[in-house]
Design a protein around this motif. Structure first.
Motif, PDB file in Angstrom:
ATOM      1  N   SER A 112     -22.733  22.661  -5.412  1.00 35.59           N
ATOM      2  CA  SER A 112     -21.815  23.796  -5.266  1.00 35.59           C
ATOM      3  C   SER A 112     -20.527  23.524  -6.032  1.00 35.59           C
ATOM      4  CB  SER A 112     -21.512  24.075  -3.792  1.00 35.59           C
ATOM      5  OG  SER A 112     -20.798  23.014  -3.224  1.00 35.59           O
ATOM      6  N   SER A 113     -19.965  24.576  -6.549  1.00 36.15           N
ATOM      7  CA  SER A 113     -18.702  24.521  -7.273  1.00 36.15           C
ATOM      8  C   SER A 113     -18.082  25.904  -7.207  1.00 36.15           C
ATOM      9  CB  SER A 113     -18.932  24.110  -8.734  1.00 36.15           C
ATOM     10  OG  SER A 113     -19.635  25.126  -9.422  1.00 36.15           O
ATOM     11  N   ASP A 114     -16.825  25.984  -7.606  1.00 35.55           N
ATOM     12  CA  ASP A 114     -16.187  27.293  -7.706  1.00 35.55           C
ATOM     13  C   ASP A 114     -16.896  28.087  -8.794  1.00 35.55           C
ATOM     14  OD1 ASP A 114     -14.324  26.629  -5.760  1.00 35.55           O
ATOM     15  OD2 ASP A 114     -12.846  25.953  -7.227  1.00 35.55           O
ATOM     16  N   ILE A 115     -17.134  29.327  -8.528  1.00 37.99           N
ATOM     17  CA  ILE A 115     -17.795  30.189  -9.512  1.00 37.99           C
ATOM     18  C   ILE A 115     -16.728  30.759 -10.444  1.00 37.99           C
ATOM     19  CG2 ILE A 115     -19.159  32.283  -9.856  1.00 37.99           C
ATOM     20  CD1 ILE A 115     -20.472  31.670  -7.122  1.00 37.99           C
ATOM     21  N   PRO A 116     -16.865  30.466 -11.744  1.00 39.79           N
ATOM     22  CA  PRO A 116     -15.875  30.996 -12.700  1.00 39.79           C
ATOM     23  C   PRO A 116     -15.916  32.523 -12.733  1.00 39.79           C
ATOM     24  CG  PRO A 116     -17.359  29.414 -13.746  1.00 39.79           C
ATOM     25  CD  PRO A 116     -17.903  29.700 -12.382  1.00 39.79           C
ATOM     26  N   ASP A 117     -14.807  33.127 -13.127  1.00 38.61           N
ATOM     27  CA  ASP A 117     -14.739  34.577 -13.227  1.00 38.61           C
ATOM     28  C   ASP A 117     -15.698  35.066 -14.317  1.00 38.61           C
ATOM     29  OD1 ASP A 117     -13.887  37.223 -12.847  1.00 38.61           O
ATOM     30  OD2 ASP A 117     -12.411  37.016 -14.450  1.00 38.61           O
ATOM     31  N   TYR A 118     -16.516  36.007 -13.983  1.00 37.04           N
ATOM     32  CA  TYR A 118     -17.477  36.564 -14.939  1.00 37.04           C
ATOM     33  C   TYR A 118     -17.525  38.081 -14.859  1.00 37.04           C
ATOM     34  CZ  TYR A 118     -20.509  37.099 -10.872  1.00 37.04           C
ATOM     35  OH  TYR A 118     -21.025  37.465  -9.646  1.00 37.04           O
ATOM     36  N   LYS A 119     -16.616  38.661 -14.075  1.00 31.76           N
ATOM     37  CA  LYS A 119     -16.658  40.093 -13.813  1.00 31.76           C
ATOM     38  C   LYS A 119     -16.653  40.938 -15.084  1.00 31.76           C
ATOM     39  CE  LYS A 119     -14.367  43.751 -11.140  1.00 31.76           C
ATOM     40  NZ  LYS A 119     -15.090  44.743 -11.845  1.00 31.76           N
ATOM     41  N   ASP A 120     -15.794  40.618 -16.046  1.00 31.09           N
ATOM     42  CA  ASP A 120     -15.734  41.428 -17.266  1.00 31.09           C
ATOM     43  C   ASP A 120     -17.066  41.422 -18.004  1.00 31.09           C
ATOM     44  OD1 ASP A 120     -13.102  42.044 -16.697  1.00 31.09           O
ATOM     45  OD2 ASP A 120     -12.270  40.648 -18.163  1.00 31.09           O
ATOM     46  N   GLY A 121     -17.647  40.252 -18.180  1.00 33.47           N
ATOM     47  CA  GLY A 121     -18.928  40.148 -18.871  1.00 33.47           C
ATOM     48  C   GLY A 121     -20.047  40.831 -18.113  1.00 33.47           C
ATOM     49  N   TYR A 122     -20.064  40.643 -16.801  1.00 34.63           N
ATOM     50  CA  TYR A 122     -21.079  41.272 -15.970  1.00 34.63           C
ATOM     51  C   TYR A 122     -20.953  42.791 -16.026  1.00 34.63           C
ATOM     52  CZ  TYR A 122     -23.831  42.607 -11.906  1.00 34.63           C
ATOM     53  OH  TYR A 122     -24.752  43.194 -11.079  1.00 34.63           O
ATOM     54  N   ASP A 123     -19.728  43.291 -15.884  1.00 33.36           N
ATOM     55  CA  ASP A 123     -19.517  44.742 -15.936  1.00 33.36           C
ATOM     56  C   ASP A 123     -19.923  45.314 -17.293  1.00 33.36           C
ATOM     57  OD1 ASP A 123     -18.580  44.657 -13.334  1.00 33.36           O
ATOM     58  OD2 ASP A 123     -16.459  44.871 -13.892  1.00 33.36           O
ATOM     59  N   GLU A 124     -19.616  44.602 -18.352  1.00 38.08           N
ATOM     60  CA  GLU A 124     -20.018  45.061 -19.686  1.00 38.08           C
ATOM     61  C   GLU A 124     -21.539  45.121 -19.784  1.00 38.08           C
ATOM     62  OE1 GLU A 124     -19.453  43.732 -24.333  1.00 38.08           O
ATOM     63  OE2 GLU A 124     -17.970  43.080 -22.870  1.00 38.08           O
ATOM     64  N   TRP A 125     -22.211  44.100 -19.260  1.00 43.47           N
ATOM     65  CA  TRP A 125     -23.675  44.054 -19.247  1.00 43.47           C
ATOM     66  C   TRP A 125     -24.239  45.244 -18.473  1.00 43.47           C
ATOM     67  CZ3 TRP A 125     -26.828  42.948 -14.851  1.00 43.47           C
ATOM     68  CH2 TRP A 125     -28.176  42.737 -15.140  1.00 43.47           C
ATOM     69  N   ARG A 126     -23.699  45.492 -17.283  1.00 46.02           N
ATOM     70  CA  ARG A 126     -24.182  46.604 -16.454  1.00 46.02           C
ATOM     71  C   ARG A 126     -23.921  47.955 -17.125  1.00 46.02           C
ATOM     72  NH1 ARG A 126     -26.672  48.242 -13.040  1.00 46.02           N
ATOM     73  NH2 ARG A 126     -25.246  48.959 -11.474  1.00 46.02           N
ATOM     74  N   ASN A 127     -22.714  48.130 -17.672  1.00 48.54           N
ATOM     75  CA  ASN A 127     -22.369  49.412 -18.300  1.00 48.54           C
ATOM     76  C   ASN A 127     -23.219  49.687 -19.537  1.00 48.54           C
ATOM     77  OD1 ASN A 127     -20.428  49.958 -16.361  1.00 48.54           O
ATOM     78  ND2 ASN A 127     -18.775  49.049 -17.553  1.00 48.54           N
ATOM     79  N   ALA A 128     -23.685  48.647 -20.197  1.00 46.52           N
ATOM     80  CA  ALA A 128     -24.536  48.799 -21.374  1.00 46.52           C
ATOM     81  C   ALA A 128     -26.015  48.895 -21.010  1.00 46.52           C
ATOM     82  CB  ALA A 128     -24.318  47.616 -22.325  1.00 46.52           C
ATOM     83  N   CYS A 129     -26.319  48.841 -19.718  1.00 48.27           N
ATOM     84  CA  CYS A 129     -27.719  48.777 -19.282  1.00 48.27           C
ATOM     85  C   CYS A 129     -28.398  47.632 -20.020  1.00 48.27           C
ATOM     86  CB  CYS A 129     -28.446  50.089 -19.532  1.00 48.27           C
ATOM     87  SG  CYS A 129     -27.756  51.500 -18.640  1.00 48.27           S
TER      88      CYS A 129
END
Length: 157
Positions: A112-129
């Motif tokens: 286990s470790s702190d999860i780095p911020d990935y929201k921007d990349g994830y949101d871009e992935w989702r918005n692009a389908c």
């Protein structure tokens, strides 16, 4: 500090999970896996010269036509820059099918470790389908490097 590549979105033809007209994507469902969990840090079969590279599991989801998706961050890579400019050393978000991660992972470094911020990349992935990688992590890093080089005007070798 070296720059990073926020996201590399490949719109792969793995499954028609997006309606191109209205960009409505099937929403992934959170799932668990018996081996892989968010926050884990793994070593993997790397490219030559990147033996210290590792990936962190960010999120685990599922889509009906794809199956389990493991979202990862890859660190300690080197994307060569022909212009002499900065050379990114990580990908902040890369989505993979479970079997691709299973073919890549070699040794768990941390449970286990702190999860780095990935929201921007994830949101871009989702918005692009966006699609998911079905190739190994090392192969995806090579694809990412080729895309990076093309984007800055480097000639392919």
């Amino acid at each position: 500090m070296k720059p990073s590549i926020g996201i590399l979105v490949l719109l792969l033809s793995v499954a028609p999970v997006c309606h191109a007209k209205d960009k409505t994507c099937t929403a992934p469902e959170p799932v668990t896996d018996s081996k892989f969990r968010p926050g884990q840090i793994w070593r993997y079969k790397t490219r030559p010269g990147e033996e210290k590279s590792f990936f962190t599991i960010l999120r685990i989801e599922s889509l009906p036509k794809i199956g389990t998706i493991i979202h990862i961050r890859v660190d300690k890579i080197r994307l060569h820059n022909c212009t002499g400019g900065p050379e990114p050393e990580n990908f902040q978000h890369m989505p993979f099918r479970l079997d691709a991660i299973e073919r890549s992972a070699t040794k768990i470094e941390k449970e286990s470790s702190d999860i780095p911020d990935y929201k921007d990349g994830y949101d871009e992935w989702r918005n692009a389908c966006g699609g998911v990688y079905t190739i190994t992590v090392a192969e995806a890093v090579a694809v990412g490097e080729a895309t990076f080089k093309k984007g800055i005007g480097c000639e392919p070798k």
